[in-house]
Scaffold this active site. Sequence first.
Site, mmCIF file in Angstrom:
data_model
loop_
_atom_site.group_PDB
_atom_site.id
_atom_site.type_symbol
_atom_site.label_atom_id
_atom_site.label_comp_id
_atom_site.label_asym_id
_atom_site.label_seq_id
_atom_site.Cartn_x
_atom_site.Cartn_y
_atom_site.Cartn_z
ATOM 1 C CE LYS A 153 -0.187 -13.029 -8.070
ATOM 2 N NZ LYS A 153 -0.158 -14.006 -6.949
ATOM 3 N N GLY A 169 0.197 -4.493 -1.940
ATOM 4 C CA GLY A 169 1.360 -5.309 -1.602
ATOM 5 C C GLY A 169 2.522 -4.416 -1.206
ATOM 6 C CB SER A 170 6.073 -5.179 -0.832
ATOM 7 O OG SER A 170 6.320 -5.722 -2.113
ATOM 8 C CB THR A 171 7.064 0.104 -1.141
ATOM 9 O OG1 THR A 171 6.042 0.573 -0.249
ATOM 10 C CG2 THR A 171 7.638 1.289 -1.902
ATOM 11 C CD GLU A 172 11.568 -5.851 -3.180
ATOM 12 O OE1 GLU A 172 11.092 -6.207 -2.084
ATOM 13 O OE2 GLU A 172 12.421 -6.514 -3.795
ATOM 14 N N GLY A 216 5.351 -2.686 -5.907
ATOM 15 C CA GLY A 216 4.635 -1.526 -6.451
ATOM 16 C C GLY A 216 5.494 -0.776 -7.464
ATOM 17 C CD GLU A 256 -4.453 1.746 -1.177
ATOM 18 O OE1 GLU A 256 -3.731 2.068 -0.205
ATOM 19 O OE2 GLU A 256 -5.309 2.509 -1.655
ATOM 20 C CB CYS A 297 -0.672 -2.099 4.825
ATOM 21 S SG CYS A 297 -2.453 -1.927 4.949
ATOM 22 C CD GLU A 326 5.156 -2.944 5.392
ATOM 23 O OE1 GLU A 326 5.615 -3.284 4.292
ATOM 24 O OE2 GLU A 326 3.966 -2.640 5.575
#
Length: 510
Positions: A204, A256-259, A261, A278, A312, A413
């Site tokens: 995706k 993508g973002s930690t959120e 993740g 990642e 990143c 970030e």
Amino acid sequence: MGTTSDTPAETADAIAERHREAAADVVPDTLGHYIDGAFVPGDADERIETRDPTTGEVLAAVPAGNAADIDRAVAAARDAFDDGWGTASPGERQRVLSEMAAVVEDHQEELATLEVLDTGKTITEAMGDMGLVVDHLTYYAAAARSVEGDTRQTNDLFEREKQVFTVKEPYGVVGAIVPWNFPLLIAVWKLGPALAAGNTVVLKPSEETPLSILRLMALVDDVVPDGVVNVVTGYGEDAGAPLTKHEDVPKISFTGSTEVGREIIHNSAADITKTTLELGGKSPIIVYPDADIGEAVEAAMMAIFFNKGECCAAGSRLFVHEEIEDQFLDAFTEAAAGMTVGDPLLEGTDMGPKVSGEQVERTHGYVESARESGATVRTGGGTPDDEALSDGAFYEPTIIDDIDHDHPAVQEEIFGPVIETFAWSDEATVVERANDVDYGLAAGVIASDITRALRTARRLEAGVVWVNHYNDVSAGQPFGGYKQSGNGRENAAEAIDEFTQTKAINVNLG
Ligand code: NAD
């Protein structure tokens, strides 16, 4: 507001015309989901428009995928795995990956131009991405030949003779979820090792930048067996989340973002889905007093302004030794203020627009909040005042000084061309401060004394440390984060491990 386009005589209309002509040449007309070797419409009629961030104009519209589309793609991927890809010979997997590399090499300019139009990265950066796409595919073509186990000696309490050997087996269908900053490159970071190891894939792309992977699939349609790679376009909640929760997808590789993740970890709990994550970063660069100022400035420029800071691994916290602080910051500020911000299709442009107006607002919010806290903006800090760029999502290269290390602009970030600087005098203290964020993706050390540089590299909490340069992720180098920057590693042999599971076969020889 010192930066301008290198084409001051240009108008927004001239830039828009150039982009329309490029789009007419490269934007694909086959824009469905790519499932089982064919472009197909979505289950629902809804489509997502993707825009050119230089002009704000719509480039194309792709299906807004949903759970039914994911189901179709997973079923096709599962059939392709069972029907042969899961047991394809190493030579066959190598051939497919080599041919994919050759196709990209033959279409580098077309794919790079598409990436410029969809992301706003410069043509120079996009051509660099394509070179890496070819190199990573070539690396994994070779790696397909060495997905190997080994033999072990074991203790048997009854002195019976045994032989244990291990085999690395693919998972089956892998779900790959990709962000918008390096759309094709990060897709290939996942496709390369997943296919080399014998998995099939449902990918995706980001809803912001779906075009290059769709074009790649059209180009390699004759090369990749049907169902081995499937692409479902759509929003994260509607298409990404069903993929992460699918019971026939035992492995997810997410960038993508930690959120998001965190959400994926949560979703993986039900079926104990394996995840490689990642995530974000807020990486430090430490400049020692013996550093060559010119080289240090070059590394800092690459760290924060490459790909408009939408990296990143961007080096976004700069720690300069107090002995050279003034000299370094003057040179760095001059270099940043002298960057050519403008049309990313032109080769002389140093920095293109951010991916969207929304990202400009997000970046500017951090800069304004830094200003309000009393920080100094040494250069940049706003949108360029060039009329020709007024339709695009441009932001100036920005250097912020005199800011508290606890400020959100330092801890979070920003994902834009914004760096904060700090002076230091004591090595132990600067390392402690460099590590004082939740992230741990990357770091840089700039110093002539290599022993000191290596000592510092060992003490930094980061998955990659660059010494005397920055932002190089070559094929063959593992990449991934410490702390909240992720789980697992991409690239190199480590990525093959991420896409295989180890089976130990214990044989009684007695
Ligand atoms: P994002 O997390 O918003 O989205 C990434 C992808 O996840 C997109 O395809 C999105 O549609 C999808 N997604 C969103 N919500 C989802 C959900 N609930 N379930 C499943 N999928 C979902 O990130 P972004 O804004 O596209 O990219 C920027 C972020 O990516 C930054 O934080 C950056 O640091 C990170 N990034 C990390 C690396 C790395 O290798 N560590 C590389 C590039 C980017």
